[in-house]
Each structure stands twice: as structure tokens, then as C-alpha cells.
Write a protein that holds these residues in place. Sequence first.
Motif, PDB file in Angstrom:
ATOM      1  N   TYR A 220       0.933  -1.147  -0.082  1.00 21.07           N
ATOM      2  CA  TYR A 220       0.162  -0.003  -0.019  1.00 21.07           C
ATOM      3  C   TYR A 220       0.861   1.294   0.086  1.00 21.07           C
ATOM      4  CZ  TYR A 220      -4.107  -2.640   0.988  1.00 21.07           C
ATOM      5  OH  TYR A 220      -5.060  -3.709   0.934  1.00 21.07           O
ATOM      6  N   VAL A 221       0.477   2.285  -0.559  1.00 20.84           N
ATOM      7  CA  VAL A 221       1.006   3.595  -0.774  1.00 20.84           C
ATOM      8  C   VAL A 221       0.261   4.631   0.256  1.00 20.84           C
ATOM      9  CG1 VAL A 221      -0.128   4.081  -2.662  1.00 20.84           C
ATOM     10  CG2 VAL A 221       2.251   5.019  -2.067  1.00 20.84           C
ATOM     11  N   ALA A 222       0.658   5.561   0.789  1.00 23.08           N
ATOM     12  CA  ALA A 222       0.150   6.445   1.676  1.00 23.08           C
ATOM     13  C   ALA A 222      -0.033   7.800   0.869  1.00 23.08           C
ATOM     14  CB  ALA A 222       0.556   6.585   3.051  1.00 23.08           C
ATOM     15  N   GLU A 223      -1.055   8.423   1.154  1.00 27.52           N
ATOM     16  CA  GLU A 223      -1.256   9.776   0.756  1.00 27.52           C
ATOM     17  C   GLU A 223      -2.210  10.548   1.640  1.00 27.52           C
ATOM     18  OE1 GLU A 223      -2.764  11.066  -3.489  1.00 27.52           O
ATOM     19  OE2 GLU A 223      -2.906   8.800  -3.653  1.00 27.52           O
ATOM     20  N   TRP A 224      -2.043  11.898   1.749  1.00 27.23           N
ATOM     21  CA  TRP A 224      -2.614  12.704   2.516  1.00 27.23           C
ATOM     22  C   TRP A 224      -4.093  12.720   2.185  1.00 27.23           C
ATOM     23  CZ3 TRP A 224      -0.707  13.252   6.916  1.00 27.23           C
ATOM     24  CH2 TRP A 224       0.588  13.322   7.112  1.00 27.23           C
ATOM     25  N   LYS A 225      -5.151  12.630   3.002  1.00 28.45           N
ATOM     26  CA  LYS A 225      -6.547  13.037   2.682  1.00 28.45           C
ATOM     27  C   LYS A 225      -6.761  14.334   2.906  1.00 28.45           C
ATOM     28  CE  LYS A 225     -10.847  11.018   3.816  1.00 28.45           C
ATOM     29  NZ  LYS A 225     -11.645  12.048   2.803  1.00 28.45           N
ATOM     30  N   TRP A 226      -6.559  15.105   1.863  1.00 29.36           N
ATOM     31  CA  TRP A 226      -6.854  16.639   1.675  1.00 29.36           C
ATOM     32  C   TRP A 226      -7.964  17.077   2.192  1.00 29.36           C
ATOM     33  CZ3 TRP A 226      -2.278  18.874   2.332  1.00 29.36           C
ATOM     34  CH2 TRP A 226      -1.080  18.197   1.694  1.00 29.36           C
ATOM     35  N   ARG A 343       2.206  18.983 -18.636  1.00 26.98           N
ATOM     36  CA  ARG A 343       1.206  19.348 -19.515  1.00 26.98           C
ATOM     37  C   ARG A 343       0.041  20.325 -18.756  1.00 26.98           C
ATOM     38  NH1 ARG A 343      -0.678  14.377 -22.672  1.00 26.98           N
ATOM     39  NH2 ARG A 343      -1.685  15.770 -24.051  1.00 26.98           N
ATOM     40  N   LEU A 344       0.028  20.435 -17.438  1.00 33.87           N
ATOM     41  CA  LEU A 344      -1.131  21.137 -16.807  1.00 33.87           C
ATOM     42  C   LEU A 344      -0.398  22.389 -16.388  1.00 33.87           C
ATOM     43  CD1 LEU A 344      -2.722  18.104 -14.937  1.00 33.87           C
ATOM     44  CD2 LEU A 344      -3.662  19.251 -16.901  1.00 33.87           C
ATOM     45  N   PRO A 345      -1.268  23.486 -16.257  1.00 34.68           N
ATOM     46  CA  PRO A 345      -0.783  24.784 -15.468  1.00 34.68           C
ATOM     47  C   PRO A 345      -0.622  24.791 -14.084  1.00 34.68           C
ATOM     48  CG  PRO A 345      -3.056  24.883 -16.181  1.00 34.68           C
ATOM     49  CD  PRO A 345      -2.749  23.602 -16.630  1.00 34.68           C
ATOM     50  N   ASP A 346       0.671  24.687 -13.504  1.00 39.62           N
ATOM     51  CA  ASP A 346       0.723  24.831 -12.187  1.00 39.62           C
ATOM     52  C   ASP A 346       0.115  25.579 -11.289  1.00 39.62           C
ATOM     53  OD1 ASP A 346       2.210  27.117 -12.685  1.00 39.62           O
ATOM     54  OD2 ASP A 346       4.288  26.149 -12.267  1.00 39.62           O
ATOM     55  N   THR A 347      -0.251  26.846 -11.906  1.00 39.10           N
ATOM     56  CA  THR A 347      -1.364  27.675 -11.157  1.00 39.10           C
ATOM     57  C   THR A 347      -2.638  27.274 -10.662  1.00 39.10           C
ATOM     58  OG1 THR A 347      -2.165  28.538 -13.184  1.00 39.10           O
ATOM     59  CG2 THR A 347      -0.445  29.838 -12.240  1.00 39.10           C
ATOM     60  N   HIS A 348      -3.100  25.971 -11.276  1.00 43.43           N
ATOM     61  CA  HIS A 348      -4.363  25.364 -11.070  1.00 43.43           C
ATOM     62  C   HIS A 348      -4.049  23.842 -10.547  1.00 43.43           C
ATOM     63  CE1 HIS A 348      -5.565  29.188 -12.981  1.00 43.43           C
ATOM     64  NE2 HIS A 348      -6.782  28.890 -12.495  1.00 43.43           N
ATOM     65  N   PHE A 349      -3.136  23.412 -10.771  1.00 44.05           N
ATOM     66  CA  PHE A 349      -2.843  21.852 -10.535  1.00 44.05           C
ATOM     67  C   PHE A 349      -1.625  21.807  -9.728  1.00 44.05           C
ATOM     68  CE2 PHE A 349      -5.640  22.010 -14.240  1.00 44.05           C
ATOM     69  CZ  PHE A 349      -6.472  21.234 -13.774  1.00 44.05           C
ATOM     70  N   ASP A 350      -1.732  20.972  -8.917  1.00 48.35           N
ATOM     71  CA  ASP A 350      -0.306  20.336  -8.179  1.00 48.35           C
ATOM     72  C   ASP A 350      -0.614  18.990  -7.886  1.00 48.35           C
ATOM     73  OD1 ASP A 350      -1.561  20.194  -5.706  1.00 48.35           O
ATOM     74  OD2 ASP A 350      -0.517  22.061  -4.927  1.00 48.35           O
ATOM     75  N   LEU A 351       0.060  18.132  -7.563  1.00 51.34           N
ATOM     76  CA  LEU A 351       0.046  16.771  -7.446  1.00 51.34           C
ATOM     77  C   LEU A 351       0.098  16.384  -5.738  1.00 51.34           C
ATOM     78  CD1 LEU A 351       0.352  14.091  -9.066  1.00 51.34           C
ATOM     79  CD2 LEU A 351       3.034  14.305  -8.620  1.00 51.34           C
ATOM     80  N   SER A 352      -0.882  15.314  -5.490  1.00 51.58           N
ATOM     81  CA  SER A 352      -1.013  14.979  -4.108  1.00 51.58           C
ATOM     82  C   SER A 352       0.319  14.169  -3.863  1.00 51.58           C
ATOM     83  CB  SER A 352      -2.314  14.158  -3.800  1.00 51.58           C
ATOM     84  OG  SER A 352      -2.125  13.792  -2.586  1.00 51.58           O
ATOM     85  N   GLN A 353       1.259  14.621  -2.972  1.00 53.90           N
ATOM     86  CA  GLN A 353       2.427  13.818  -2.838  1.00 53.90           C
ATOM     87  C   GLN A 353       2.266  12.626  -2.044  1.00 53.90           C
ATOM     88  OE1 GLN A 353       5.288  14.583  -4.142  1.00 53.90           O
ATOM     89  NE2 GLN A 353       4.433  16.578  -5.155  1.00 53.90           N
ATOM     90  N   VAL A 354       2.986  11.531  -2.376  1.00 55.99           N
ATOM     91  CA  VAL A 354       2.936  10.220  -1.455  1.00 55.99           C
ATOM     92  C   VAL A 354       3.714  10.403  -0.201  1.00 55.99           C
ATOM     93  CG1 VAL A 354       3.953   8.136  -1.484  1.00 55.99           C
ATOM     94  CG2 VAL A 354       2.743   8.906  -3.575  1.00 55.99           C
ATOM     95  N   VAL A 355       2.954   9.960   0.854  1.00 52.67           N
ATOM     96  CA  VAL A 355       3.871  10.116   1.999  1.00 52.67           C
ATOM     97  C   VAL A 355       4.818   8.985   2.302  1.00 52.67           C
ATOM     98  CG1 VAL A 355       3.441  10.275   4.573  1.00 52.67           C
ATOM     99  CG2 VAL A 355       1.650  11.424   2.911  1.00 52.67           C
ATOM    100  N   GLU A 356       5.849   9.386   2.691  1.00 55.38           N
ATOM    101  CA  GLU A 356       6.746   8.190   2.698  1.00 55.38           C
ATOM    102  C   GLU A 356       7.186   7.857   4.047  1.00 55.38           C
ATOM    103  OE1 GLU A 356       8.266   7.009   0.235  1.00 55.38           O
ATOM    104  OE2 GLU A 356       8.027   8.393  -1.265  1.00 55.38           O
ATOM    105  N   ALA A 357       6.964   6.675   4.212  1.00 48.41           N
ATOM    106  CA  ALA A 357       7.031   5.991   5.790  1.00 48.41           C
ATOM    107  C   ALA A 357       7.727   4.538   5.653  1.00 48.41           C
ATOM    108  CB  ALA A 357       5.786   5.760   6.372  1.00 48.41           C
TER     109      ALA A 357
END
Lengths: 532, 334
Positions: A220-226, A343-357
Motif C-alpha cells: 500500500y502507498v500512503a497519501e494525505w487525505k486533503w 502539460r497542466l498549468p501549475d497555477t491550477h494543478f499540483d500533485l498530491s504527494q505520496v507520504v513516505e514512511a
Amino acid sequence: MQSFAALIDALVYTSSRNAKLQLIADYLRETPDPDRGWAMAALTDGLDFPAVKSSTIRNLMKERVDPVLWSLSRDFVGDTAETASLLWPDNPQAGDAPSPSLDEAVQRLSAITRNSAMSELPRLLDPLDASGRYALIKLATGGMRVGVSARLAKTAFAQAFDVPVDEVEEYWHALTPPYAELFAWAADGADPPDTANMPLFRPFMLAHPLEETVVDLADYVAEWKWDGIRVQLAHVGGETRAYSRSGDDISATFPEMIDALDIPVVLDGELLVRGDVQGGEAGGAASFNALQQRLGRKTVSKKMLAEAPAFVRLYDVLMLDGEDLRALRWTERRAQLEALMARLPDTHFDLSQVVEADHFDHLAQIREGARDDAIEGLMLKRRDSPYVAGRKTGLWYKWKRDPLLVDCVLMYAQRGSGKRSSFYSDYTFGCWDGDPDKGAELLPVGKAYSGFTDEELKKLDRHVRQNTVNRFGPVRETDKSLVFEVAFDSVHESKRHKSGLAMRFPRISRIRWDKPVHEADRIDALRALIRD
Amino acid sequence: MSGDFSWIRPEPHGIHVVPADVWIDPSKPVDRALVTHGHADHARGGHGATVATPETLAIMKLRYATAEGAQPVEYGETIRLAGGVDATFIPAGHVLGSAQILLEHAGERVVITGDYKRRPDPTCPPFEVTPCDIFITEATFGLPLFTHPPIGEEMAKLLKRLSDNPERCVLVGAYALGKAQRVIAELRAAGHTDPIYLHGAMEKMCRLYEEFGVDLGELRLVADHTKEEMRGSIVVCPPSALNDRWSRRLPEPITAMASGWMRVRQRARQRNVELPLVISDHADWDELTRTVEEVDPHETWITHGREEALLRWHQLTQRRARALAMVGREDEDD
């Protein structure tokens, strides 16, 4: 209309899921088009008659029933539609007018305007009996409240015609009521609707609560739940749409997101507004409270766009350049998503980072520390999970952070609605504005109506009835002798309560029959938990 | 109207007839009680003397095992109490033995209805309209949304569900005193001659009804029969047994309940009722208001129920009324 009313009544009095499926499936097989399509629309909340509101019904009743008798009746029943259906007077002038078919009722309701509602609705209601009136008013004002979710209705549809429910779900959003093509496909074997080139809502993949499960981080990989709202952005056939979790089109509420996407892709992410609470300043998201100001609007002012601009933190990619990626593993989709970011404008998109543990316990520590970041918690996703509609056991988990807790004193209680209309089940509670032993007073800080069992509800109802010191219409003031441990997700400044505070998702965590009220918490303690 | 009716005094625990020192339907033990009918919220045990109809006294004897100081009064019979008060028991149409009580003193007339209804009931004589100065009425179903449908419609619903489900049984929750026997008698009147199965708690009361000449047809106890035998049958139980483990011995019961509250969907849902039967032994809104119009008293006093709405109706029709705060009177099961 009468057979639809009979279905609604039967559903009200049936608690078993299978029996409900059977009732709906039987109705769909036995009822002709377009009535059965309208019934599906009604059960899935797909109809809207903006000219008919609950207040329209109240106004109609005011012309027919003494207002005091109306409000006493409404208070007893706990539901405007049902009260009106029971109190609607027989109209001798209506004669033996035949009751309208469901199709006819829908057509006539659609034609109603604000001006004609007061004259047209009685014409529809007069030929019906109490059950028919109930079904018609519920149909007109929205929300059938028969314990049937949209998903259950679609499952019943699939069962009625022996077709896969996931296909029903997929085509559903391409069509509009009364879904003639869907019935043609499922019931008569016609070709399925062509959906490939439409900016459709694709059902979200959802997660189960983790609870006691422990997972291996190798799988399993972990991500923040925003802490925003889940959103799907679809750009297909040159058109862009934004959909909320329930599949509602929210494009008009977030026009900046529609303008920002112009490549053929379907994306899954969290919609947030700019700020510095979530994930620190680098994360750049404001709290949910800030986002809330922008929700539910049909148009957005320039000022609002400037002050609280939206962006989407991406979790997943469902389709890209006309290719459906949903059958791929999460790791493969993630690689495509990461490559796509350029390919996406960074003003409107970013990536939900993987939480490393390093391991699960390490992850648990990270989650504990998430409080200050106003993050809802963690997501755990199986690395090899395909993107499938709904909740599939073992694929995705949500691991919410523990709630905040505060001890409050019960101050007022109000009767619930629907099934709880005879119980005092909505509680307003308060905290002390100083030292209770030195004459401090209680100020209301929130309201909750969940978190207790049916047995506890009975005891609470008895407590309210036996300890009432004052009545204000449907509200009872109690003698302030009972402490609730209240759980909530966060607390914010608010003008709604005299205390100047408002909690998010407050619910009763425990009923402290044992705790003396002067030991309940003070306003200051609650205020200290604000993170805005 | 001569006096101020100070000889009759509503107290939280009953109506006190001062010159005679007797109480109507007292909720605590007194020396001398006049009891309108056998339901527990009106008929308590432990009084020194109890004046009631022979049927009500028999019901109280069955429930409280003692019958000390029982003084039977027939319908229409007038008895002289102390202090120059006359009391007459008049049919109320509520349950077996139920009576209104007419009190006369110094030329003034007061009628206490107890609980009542105006619909025909094969198990008891009908309500009689009795002119009076003060009319003391119940208001259990005192909201305009309560209109009880004709009982024939509800019986047809019940029998239809039964014949649609020959492999199951229909379990009808009904108040053990009155409602259960009325439902059974109405089923017989509708032509249903099959044996009807009873929860053990209902047996004695049904036998008592039969002793007073109410024909209930063939009754069997659930405990004496197998699941197989009860398929396609009607079973009657107290409302409290509806969702009880007891019902597991029945063949896939369809849960029904006979009660005026079943008019409101969510009330039925609260009890997990699948087949609501709107059958009540109380007056509905139209019966309450029509009765006040027919009796046409100088003033109405309202004992219990939804008194606010009935007060409002009096105000709208320019009639005098007041609400009495009577304790312990609520019929959640009726």
C-alpha cells in the motif's frame, strides 16, 4: 401516479434491502415508459422543479388550514409533505377527475412557474388520495426519503433487466430523465448509449475506513487525505466539466478550473482554495472553512475569484488522450499522472504527494502529527488497485485522524424529523464562559444529532422530557444537568453562535451521565483549538 | 348556569368531586373512585371503593386480582353519592364496559367522557350524546390530520395481504384490552372464519370478552401450535411483542399494527411496521369536534392528548374551553 405512490408507500414500510430491490425491480418491469423512467429519476434525485418549494406547499396550506393548526400538525408529523398530504381538504368541485399518470404529473410540474404554482398545484393534488398527494409533493419538492440511495435504485434497475450495474452507472450520466435509451438497452436489447466522446461523470473510486486493519506498506502507498471536496475534471470532445463526489456538475461554481484544463483527460483530485493552512505555506491550501464560502454558488463574483482562487490537488488519472486507464494498476496510473503534470498549468494543478514512511507504526506517527495541518487524515491505496467505481474491500482505505474532544453541557433539545419526529434528538450544547463555580454562564457552541445508539436516544429523550425548564415552540430548554463529550473535526470563528465559535462535524462521542456539569470545558479551551 | 362549578375540581391525579369526596379515574389510590373504563391509565388498583360498570370491574379484577369495594353500576343507572351528587354511567363506545360519567349537582351537569369514539364497534354499545354544562373530553387524536378511515378498508387491506402471502402469517400488534378484540370481531364480520392465533398475554382478556357475549370465533394460542400450522394465518399480539424475540416462532411474519398513530408514516417506521392499519378506539379530529358541537356545552375541559389544537378549534369556533394538565395519560399504543 397511483402505482408510483403505492411503490413509495411500500418502500417506506420496507426495511430490508433485498425487499426494496424487489419492489423497485417489479415496478420497473411492470410499468411502461416513460413513467418508469420518471420514477427512476425521482428515486435518484434527478428531478428538479424549481418553482415548487417547501415554502410553496406551506403557502398553499395557509390558504386552506388555520396557521396554528397547521404548525401544530407539522410539528407532530415532522414532515411538511406528509402533513400537507394528510390535511389537504377534499375539493367537491374536483369531481371525479381522473388522477394524472406519473408522466402527466411530471409534465405539468415542469410547466409550473412561480406565478402559476398556487393555482396549478391544487389541480394536481385534488384528484389524488393522501398517498398520491404525499408522492406528488415529495416528487415536486425533491427528496423521496424512502431509504433508497441512487445506488440502490440503479442496482434494482440492473436486477430488473439482468444487466451489470457498473454499466448502468457508466451510461447513467450520459442520459437524462426519463432515460429512454437506458430502458431501450436494458429492457429491449438495443445498443448501449455511446459515451466515449462525452465529458461524462465517471463514478468515483471510494475508500473504506481503516479501523483496526494494519496494512503492509509494501502493498500500500500512503497519501494525505486533503480537507477539501473531491472533484472530477473531465475534458472530452473539447468540453470541460467539473463534477462533485455525487456526480453533480459544479462547473459553474469553479469557472477558473474549467478554463485551466484543455487537454483530453479525466482527472480525480481534491478541490481546494489557496491559503497556507493545509500542508504549511508550501502546501498553499486554505482550510475547509475558506472553501465552504465558495460552495453551492451558481455564479461567482470576480472578487471571490481573486480572494479565494481554486486549484486541484491531483490524486489519479482515469482517462488520457482518449484511452481508458482505469483497468491499469495504481502505480502505472500514477506514473502517467506524474508525467502529465508538465502539460497542466501549475497555477491550477499540483500533485498530491505520496507520504513516505518506513513502516506502519512510522506512518501512524506521521498521522498523529497531521493535526496542525488541518488535514483530514491519510489514504492508503493498494499499489496494484485498478480504478473501480464505489468501495471495493481491500483496495483503498481512509485513515482519518482522531477527532478533537470537548466536554459540553446540554442546553436545548429539539425534536428530530422523519423517523425521529417523536424524539428529542437534536441537541444544542454549550461551554462555560468562565469559572462555573464563580457564576459563569453557559454559551451555546454547537448542535449535534448523531453519535448515539437508539437505546441512548431513548434515554436522552426521557432526560429532556423530565428535565425541561422552558419551552419555545418545538424547542425545550433543559435544566443543564447533563454533560456530553462532543467529538468534532475542527473549530472556527463564527457569528452563528453567541460564543463566536462553530464546530465542524460535531457529534456526541459519549454521554457523561456521571460527570458533574461544572467540570465541563470552558469556551477558552475550545477557542485554543482554532487553527484558521 | 348558576354556580362556578367549584364542586368539581380537576387535579393532576384525577378529577375530584368535592361534596361527595370521590375521584374520577384517579391515578393514585383514593377512598372512593369512579372509573370510566379498564385501561391502566384510567383504572388503577388499590382504591377503598370502586364504582364502575360490571364489565370494567371484571376487567380490573382480571388485571389487579383484587375486587374489594367493587360497586357495579349498569349503563343508564343513576346512583346518589354523598353531598347531593348524582352519577350516571353512559356508554362511551371506547372498549367493553367503557362509560362516560354524568355528574349532577345543584342543577348543574358535568359529563366526563373518559376515552371514547363515535364509530360502531361490535364489542361495546355506542357513545351517547348527553347534554351538559361542562364537557370534560379527551383529545388523544386532537389534530386535524387524524381522520381514521372506515374500519372495513383496513380489514380489506389486512385480508388482502394475508391472501397474497399464503406461506407467511400476518402478525397484528393490538392493544390487549379492546383493540385486539375489536379487530378479531371485525375480521369475523368481514367473513374471516379461520382460526386466529393469540399471544399468551391476550388470552384471558379475549375469554372475558366472550363471557360478556362478544363472539370472537375460534381462537388458538401460538404456544400450542407449530410454525407450519400458522402459515396463512392472522396472529394477534400486544404491540410490545411485535419486534420481540417471541415472534421468531412464527412463519415469516408480516408485521402489522392496529393503531390510530399509523396514520403517520414515520410512526409506523419507528416500530418497523410493514402493514400499518389505521384503527383506533379514540375519536378522531372530526369526531371530537362534531361531538363538542352536538353536546354543545357551556365550556369544554380537555383532559389529555393534543389539547393545544382542540383549544385552538374552540377559539376559532368561539367556544369556551380550557386544558387540564392531567398526568400519566398517554396512549402511545392506541
